[in-house]
Design a protein around this motif. Structure first.
Motif, PDB file in Angstrom:
ATOM      1  N   ILE A  59       0.772  -1.229   0.104  1.00  0.00           N
ATOM      2  CA  ILE A  59       0.081   0.095   0.039  1.00  0.00           C
ATOM      3  C   ILE A  59       0.988   1.409  -0.161  1.00  0.00           C
ATOM      4  N   SER A  60       0.381   2.146  -0.493  1.00  0.00           N
ATOM      5  CA  SER A  60       1.244   3.341  -0.890  1.00  0.00           C
ATOM      6  C   SER A  60       2.129   3.878   0.434  1.00  0.00           C
ATOM      7  N   TRP A  61       1.566   4.167   1.661  1.00  0.00           N
ATOM      8  CA  TRP A  61       2.292   4.556   2.656  1.00  0.00           C
ATOM      9  C   TRP A  61       3.376   3.685   3.282  1.00  0.00           C
ATOM     10  N   ASN A  62       3.106   2.463   2.881  1.00  0.00           N
ATOM     11  CA  ASN A  62       4.263   1.471   3.294  1.00  0.00           C
ATOM     12  C   ASN A  62       5.806   2.167   3.082  1.00  0.00           C
ATOM     13  N   VAL A  63       5.814   2.903   1.944  1.00  0.00           N
ATOM     14  CA  VAL A  63       7.095   3.324   1.347  1.00  0.00           C
ATOM     15  C   VAL A  63       8.068   3.787   2.334  1.00  0.00           C
ATOM     16  N   VAL A  64       7.066   4.596   3.330  1.00  0.00           N
ATOM     17  CA  VAL A  64       7.886   5.301   4.467  1.00  0.00           C
ATOM     18  C   VAL A  64       9.018   4.086   5.332  1.00  0.00           C
ATOM     19  N   TYR A  65       8.659   2.893   4.892  1.00  0.00           N
ATOM     20  CA  TYR A  65       9.421   1.708   5.740  1.00  0.00           C
ATOM     21  C   TYR A  65      10.075   1.009   4.543  1.00  0.00           C
ATOM     22  N   VAL A  66      10.476   1.680   3.499  1.00  0.00           N
ATOM     23  CA  VAL A  66      11.099   0.911   2.437  1.00  0.00           C
ATOM     24  C   VAL A  66      12.516   0.530   2.905  1.00  0.00           C
ATOM     25  N   ASP A  67      13.159   1.113   3.885  1.00  0.00           N
ATOM     26  CA  ASP A  67      14.607   0.755   3.966  1.00  0.00           C
ATOM     27  C   ASP A  67      14.421  -0.452   5.223  1.00  0.00           C
ATOM     28  N   LEU A  68      13.414  -0.550   5.673  1.00  0.00           N
ATOM     29  CA  LEU A  68      13.242  -1.546   6.817  1.00  0.00           C
ATOM     30  C   LEU A  68      12.784  -2.907   6.290  1.00  0.00           C
ATOM     31  N   ILE A  69      11.901  -2.632   5.192  1.00  0.00           N
ATOM     32  CA  ILE A  69      11.512  -3.715   4.213  1.00  0.00           C
ATOM     33  C   ILE A  69      12.686  -4.299   3.578  1.00  0.00           C
ATOM     34  N   ALA A  70      13.348  -3.501   3.101  1.00  0.00           N
ATOM     35  CA  ALA A  70      14.684  -4.009   2.225  1.00  0.00           C
ATOM     36  C   ALA A  70      15.732  -4.667   3.550  1.00  0.00           C
ATOM     37  N   ARG A  79       6.285  13.727   1.691  1.00  0.00           N
ATOM     38  CA  ARG A  79       6.982  12.714   2.718  1.00  0.00           C
ATOM     39  C   ARG A  79       7.342  11.278   1.955  1.00  0.00           C
ATOM     40  N   TYR A  80       6.659  10.750   1.292  1.00  0.00           N
ATOM     41  CA  TYR A  80       6.999   9.486   0.557  1.00  0.00           C
ATOM     42  C   TYR A  80       8.021   9.973  -0.424  1.00  0.00           C
ATOM     43  N   PHE A  81       8.076  11.230  -1.354  1.00  0.00           N
ATOM     44  CA  PHE A  81       9.237  11.526  -2.265  1.00  0.00           C
ATOM     45  C   PHE A  81      10.357  11.711  -1.599  1.00  0.00           C
ATOM     46  N   GLU A  82      10.384  12.210  -0.433  1.00  0.00           N
ATOM     47  CA  GLU A  82      11.615  12.541   0.442  1.00  0.00           C
ATOM     48  C   GLU A  82      12.340  10.966   1.098  1.00  0.00           C
ATOM     49  N   VAL A  83      11.290  10.091   1.193  1.00  0.00           N
ATOM     50  CA  VAL A  83      11.979   8.948   1.740  1.00  0.00           C
ATOM     51  C   VAL A  83      12.653   8.238   0.472  1.00  0.00           C
ATOM     52  N   ALA A  90      16.366   6.838  -0.001  1.00  0.00           N
ATOM     53  CA  ALA A  90      16.560   5.317   0.325  1.00  0.00           C
ATOM     54  C   ALA A  90      17.757   4.847   0.044  1.00  0.00           C
ATOM     55  N   LYS A  91      18.352   3.903   1.229  1.00  0.00           N
ATOM     56  CA  LYS A  91      19.549   3.266   1.093  1.00  0.00           C
ATOM     57  C   LYS A  91      19.280   1.972   0.210  1.00  0.00           C
ATOM     58  N   CYS A  92      18.303   1.581   0.044  1.00  0.00           N
ATOM     59  CA  CYS A  92      18.156   0.139  -0.496  1.00  0.00           C
ATOM     60  C   CYS A  92      18.424   0.326  -2.055  1.00  0.00           C
ATOM     61  N   ASN A  93      17.965  -0.837  -2.710  1.00  0.00           N
ATOM     62  CA  ASN A  93      18.127  -1.234  -4.120  1.00  0.00           C
ATOM     63  C   ASN A  93      16.762  -0.796  -4.612  1.00  0.00           C
ATOM     64  N   LEU A  94      16.566   0.770  -4.825  1.00  0.00           N
ATOM     65  CA  LEU A  94      15.049   1.092  -5.138  1.00  0.00           C
ATOM     66  C   LEU A  94      15.451   1.668  -6.574  1.00  0.00           C
ATOM     67  N   ARG A 119      14.009  15.999  -8.316  1.00  0.00           N
ATOM     68  CA  ARG A 119      15.265  15.151  -7.810  1.00  0.00           C
ATOM     69  C   ARG A 119      14.938  13.957  -8.115  1.00  0.00           C
ATOM     70  N   LEU A 120      13.869  13.334  -8.011  1.00  0.00           N
ATOM     71  CA  LEU A 120      13.524  11.804  -8.204  1.00  0.00           C
ATOM     72  C   LEU A 120      13.752  11.825  -9.842  1.00  0.00           C
ATOM     73  N   ASP A 121      13.524  12.625 -10.813  1.00  0.00           N
ATOM     74  CA  ASP A 121      13.475  12.576 -11.997  1.00  0.00           C
ATOM     75  C   ASP A 121      14.908  12.881 -12.704  1.00  0.00           C
ATOM     76  N   HIS A 122      15.842  13.351 -11.893  1.00  0.00           N
ATOM     77  CA  HIS A 122      17.280  13.333 -12.172  1.00  0.00           C
ATOM     78  C   HIS A 122      18.114  12.274 -11.400  1.00  0.00           C
ATOM     79  N   SER A 123      17.420  11.514 -10.511  1.00  0.00           N
ATOM     80  CA  SER A 123      18.251  10.494  -9.676  1.00  0.00           C
ATOM     81  C   SER A 123      18.702   9.649 -10.610  1.00  0.00           C
ATOM     82  N   LYS A 124      20.071   9.283 -10.239  1.00  0.00           N
ATOM     83  CA  LYS A 124      20.756   8.077 -10.849  1.00  0.00           C
ATOM     84  C   LYS A 124      19.956   6.817 -10.961  1.00  0.00           C
ATOM     85  N   ARG A 125      19.247   6.714  -9.789  1.00  0.00           N
ATOM     86  CA  ARG A 125      18.327   5.396  -9.694  1.00  0.00           C
ATOM     87  C   ARG A 125      17.078   5.539 -10.557  1.00  0.00           C
ATOM     88  N   ASN A 126      16.660   6.676 -11.214  1.00  0.00           N
ATOM     89  CA  ASN A 126      15.514   6.629 -12.258  1.00  0.00           C
ATOM     90  C   ASN A 126      15.932   5.781 -13.400  1.00  0.00           C
TER      91      ASN A 126
END
Length: 323
Positions: free
Chosen positions: A128-139, A203-207, A211-215, A294-301
């Motif tokens: 679910i969308s707000w779970n992204v705030v836990y993306v590093d914990l999930i990873a 907040r979701y965008f910021e997280v 993110a430190k994980c493979n995202l 910043r998301l659009d220009h990220s190397k992970r995009n």
């Protein structure tokens, strides 16, 4: 038997219940999640989908579910609130990535990916969308599972949500809402629907940005049949057989939220931009434009913009593109 191809987990459960295919139902103490051996036959996830809502996540999930042998857990009920509320004592303390929490999260996911038909060989989980705030914990629980973060111009997302509503609005004025927005509970309670959702999405965008994980990141405007092979192969590290790839692309012919595959989708971005007032659009962009750039220009995009990021110029570009 369905292999969770409906656009949300709850609808799969409804479908199975209507067919009297669920069998016995029961409840169990949460400490069953300490026994990983109970789910040794489960499919280890091949990929995770995180998103901000109304941004192509359902389309992506249903496309990934199309090949035979693919299982998709789409916004599974056990991960919508219960687990997170338990480990945070209803959002009164942080979720710590300690050994017990990671073990229980891992076991909970594996409990949902147990084989149903016997021919499944891949499993995916759309949170679910707000779970992204836990993306590093999930990873941390699944460090080798690649993940996508799908996002969209929040003006269009909020226009869609205002029409159909969203569970995120139910968190306004609660401890969970304070966690999702980063704002004091009382401050969040005073916000309009548009401003509250803007705070959540920021907040979701910021997280996702930090993110430190493979995202891997994908903007909604870059998602389509022309690009989905790249999303699957580079974003989720999938090695696709040609028939599986073509089966996934078939989903792009249909409206993602119609499980009957009887209706087609038409681009509604312009209508959604026009659905909000000029003042509402300006408030959303003031908060989110820099983060989107910043998301659009990220190397992970996976479809990163070639131009180097520059805060003020990127905000002007964002505003100009959405006039």
């Amino acid at each position: 038997m369905s292999i969770f191809r409906e656009w949300q987990y709850i609808f799969t459960i409804q479908h199975l219940a209507a067919q009297e295919s669920i069998g016995d139902a029961f409840s169990t103490p949460i400490d069953i999640l300490d026994h990983e051996e109970l789910f040794a036959d489960s499919l280890y996830p091949s990929g995770f989908i995180h998103h901000i809502s109304r941004c192509g996540s359902t389309l992506t999930a249903k496309a990934l579910a199309r090949p035979n042998g693919h299982m998709m857990i789409s916004q599974g009920g056990p991960l919508q609130r219960g687990f997170w509320a338990h480990i945070t004592k209803d959002w009164t303390r942080p979720a710590e990535p300690d050994e017990k929490t990671l073990r229980r999260l891992r076991t909970l996911v594996l409990a949902m990916t147990r084989p149903r038909c016997g021919d499944e060989h891949r499993a995916f989980v759309k949170f679910i969308s707000w779970n992204v705030v836990y993306v590093d914990l999930i990873a941390a629980a699944f460090p080798d599972v690649p993940a996508l973060f799908l996002y969209r111009d929040p003006v269009e997302v909020i226009a869609s949500v205002k029409r159909d509503t969203t569970a995120a609005l139910l968190t306004r004025g609660t401890d969970q809402g304070a966690f999702l927005t980063g704002l004091p509970r009382e401050k969040g309670a005073e916000l309009s629907d548009v401003d509250y959702l803007t705070a959540c999405y920021a907040r979701y965008f910021e997280v996702a940005k930090d993110a430190k994980c493979n995202l891997s990141l994908v903007n909604y405007r870059d998602l389509g049949p022309h690009s989905f092979t790249r999303v699957a192969e580079q974003g989720l590290d999938l090695c696709l057989k040609e028939d599986d790839r073509l089966a996934m692309l078939e989903q792009f012919r249909y409206h993602s939220k119609d499980d009957s595959n009887s209706s087609t989708f038409s681009d509604d971005r312009a209508a959604k931009q026009a659905a909000l007032s000029e003042d509402e659009r300006a408030r959303i962009e003031e908060t989110c434009a820099d983060l989107i750039a910043r998301l659009d220009h990220s190397k992970r995009n996976l479809f990163a913009k070639n131009a180097p990021f520059g805060g003020e110029d990127s905000q002007k570009t964002f505003a100009r593109q959405h006039q």
